[in-house]
Scaffold this active site. Structure first.
Site, PDB file in Angstrom:
ATOM      1  N   ASP A  54       0.512  -1.346   0.033  1.00 43.37           N
ATOM      2  CA  ASP A  54       0.314   0.108   0.264  1.00 43.37           C
ATOM      3  C   ASP A  54       1.132   1.056  -0.048  1.00 43.37           C
ATOM      4  O   ASP A  54       2.282   1.307  -0.497  1.00 43.37           O
ATOM      5  CB  ASP A  54      -1.460   0.659   1.382  1.00 43.37           C
ATOM      6  CG  ASP A  54      -2.209   0.558   0.838  1.00 43.37           C
ATOM      7  OD1 ASP A  54      -2.317   1.869   0.919  1.00 43.37           O
ATOM      8  OD2 ASP A  54      -3.855  -0.041   0.784  1.00 43.37           O
ATOM      9  N   HIS A  88      -4.103   5.739   3.654  1.00 44.37           N
ATOM     10  CA  HIS A  88      -4.455   4.524   3.454  1.00 44.37           C
ATOM     11  C   HIS A  88      -3.850   3.619   3.488  1.00 44.37           C
ATOM     12  O   HIS A  88      -4.480   2.482   4.407  1.00 44.37           O
ATOM     13  CB  HIS A  88      -4.653   4.250   1.438  1.00 44.37           C
ATOM     14  CG  HIS A  88      -5.423   3.315   1.566  1.00 44.37           C
ATOM     15  ND1 HIS A  88      -5.121   1.892   0.340  1.00 44.37           N
ATOM     16  CD2 HIS A  88      -6.848   3.883   1.102  1.00 44.37           C
ATOM     17  CE1 HIS A  88      -5.959   1.515   0.706  1.00 44.37           C
ATOM     18  NE2 HIS A  88      -7.401   2.318   0.625  1.00 44.37           N
ATOM     19  N   ASN A 186     -14.120  -0.404  -6.992  1.00 44.41           N
ATOM     20  CA  ASN A 186     -14.776   0.365  -6.866  1.00 44.41           C
ATOM     21  C   ASN A 186     -15.438   0.907  -7.858  1.00 44.41           C
ATOM     22  O   ASN A 186     -16.485   2.395  -8.079  1.00 44.41           O
ATOM     23  CB  ASN A 186     -14.641   1.613  -5.893  1.00 44.41           C
ATOM     24  CG  ASN A 186     -14.102   1.118  -5.031  1.00 44.41           C
ATOM     25  OD1 ASN A 186     -14.243   0.143  -4.184  1.00 44.41           O
ATOM     26  ND2 ASN A 186     -12.616   1.311  -3.754  1.00 44.41           N
ATOM     27  N   SER A 247     -11.448  -1.568  -0.603  1.00 39.66           N
ATOM     28  CA  SER A 247     -10.311  -1.771   1.118  1.00 39.66           C
ATOM     29  C   SER A 247     -10.534  -2.248   1.967  1.00 39.66           C
ATOM     30  O   SER A 247      -9.317  -3.084   2.315  1.00 39.66           O
ATOM     31  CB  SER A 247      -9.901  -0.119  -0.126  1.00 39.66           C
ATOM     32  OG  SER A 247      -8.707  -0.306  -0.384  1.00 39.66           O
TER      33      SER A 247
END
Length: 399
Positions: A54, A88, A186, A247
């Site tokens: 990430d 994130h 998404n 996520s």
């Protein structure tokens, strides 16, 4: 490989001091899963390392202190992965292994005693979140495997032409007994890579009633769904992140895999995956599973941890390796074969995804496309925000 962060389409930051004391009460997924009574007395993820590929993980966040190991940086910077300019990666790590702080304050992860191996990659926030021109996915994944990760969390997704190196890295991880977990994406369209790779647990997002989120990508690759709507997680410092996206759902499933690997260390990665899919809770709409939206159903930590000799004494191979890819295999010249489904055991079928007919090979041309965690920049969330109060599903599929 161009990817998009599979994180929040709707998210914001709220000041830590205003929310620290009531964040725990707003973690509806922990309540739905009855983590304190039905999960943590059985397993908390001890002894398991979860790699988080990430934006990096900030190790001094108050709910993550002591949880973050030195890792690596494939973003072009010289760090050990414990730097996060975006938040994130830190948020995903906290959903997996946060331990809160003080007296019932802050974020608790579902596997609070697991360790996090941060593997930092280049994601650039330009309104939408877009990977840089040199996104080193194969190197990042191989590093995670070679440095002790038993579970790899990949909360990013994208529509791209995959490369043979990408596919080889996934095969390498599977061959080394690692559970790979990725968000479906998404955009409300086909399942994105790396979730679409055979062998990867592809995770969609549900709300607190167990309904699939409208923008959760769908298709035959979907393996499980998990809480991903209205999720709180740790921010870069003492702030907290409020998010909706696949996520967050991915991080919850990675945590479940860590719980199982901790409780049953002799199980193969394939057997861990079988436990999760055979124990998944039924969709609230009573639709037949597996299906393109729920996969095998709602991931359930307590049921995944329950005794399951039918799985534990069964095949050790990864049950998702022969799964269909709805986009074909864009890095090959041949369509991916569609395998016939076989019947399986109690409740949710154990059989692999199958579909009749041929597979349309989608040739995805070139260039780093759509990597997206959001359609807008973060917005300030009201300090006293409380999620709406409808009753959550109880972790067993019953609303």
């Amino acid at each position: 490989m161009a990817v998009l962060a599979a994180g929040a389409l709707v998210w914001g930051l709220a000041a830590g001091p205003a929310l620290a004391d009531n964040i725990r009460d707003q973690q509806w997924a922990l309540q739905a899963y009855k983590a304190a009574t039905d999960v943590w007395p059985i397993s908390q993820g001890d002894g398991v390392t979860v790699a988080v590929i990430d934006t990096g993980v900030y190790p001094d966040q108050q709910d993550l202190t002591g949880q973050v190991l030195p890792g690596a940086d494939f973003s072009g910077n010289q760090t050990d992965g414990r730097v996060d300019d975006d938040g994130h990666g830190t948020g995903m790590a906290s959903i997996i292994a946060g331990h809160g702080h003080g007296d019932q304050a802050g974020v608790m992860g579902l596997a609070p005693k697991a360790k996090i191996l941060p593997v930092r990659v280049y994601l650039e926030d330009v309104g939408d979140v877009q990977a840089g021109p040199d996104f080193k996915f194969p190197e990042a994944l191989r590093y995670a495997v070679d440095h002790g990760a038993k579970v790899v969390n990949m909360s990013f997704a994208g529509a791209m032409r995959t490369s043979p190196d990408d596919r080889a890295a996934v095969a390498y991880a599977v061959a080394h007994d690692v559970v790979l977990v990725a968000g479906t994406g998404n955009l409300g369209s086909v399942v994105s890579y790396p979730a679409a790779f055979p062998g990867v647990v592809a995770v969609g997002a549900i709300d607190r009633l167990g309904n699939v989120w409208d923008h959760s990508n769908y298709g035959p690759e979907v393996t499980l769904v998990a809480p991903g709507v209205g999720i709180y997680s740790a921010g870069i410092t003492s702030d907290y992140r409020y998010a909706t996206g696949t996520s967050d759902a991915t991080a919850y499933v990675s945590a479940i895999a860590a719980l199982v690997r901790s409780k049953y260390p002799a199980l193969s990665a394939g057997q861990v995956i079988r436990r999760m899919i055979t124990s998944a809770a039924a969709p609230p709409d009573h639709s037949k599973v597996p299906n393109d939206h729920y996969g095998y159903g709602i991931a359930s930590p307590s049921k995944s941890l329950a005794p399951n000799p039918a799985v534990d004494d069964g095949p050790k191979d990864n049950p998702l390796l022969s799964r269909v890819e709805s986009q074909g295999a864009p890095d090959t010249s041949s369509p991916v074969p569609v395998f016939q489904a076989a019947s399986g055991g109690s409740g949710t079928p154990v059989w692999l995804y199958g579909a009749g007919g041929g597979v349309l090979v989608l040739i995805v041309l070139g260039v780093a496309v759509l990597i997206r965690r959001g359609t807008r920049r973060p917005v300030e969330a009201p300090a006293a925000y409380l999620p709406p109060p409808p009753p959550p599903f109880d972790g067993t599929g019953s609303p």
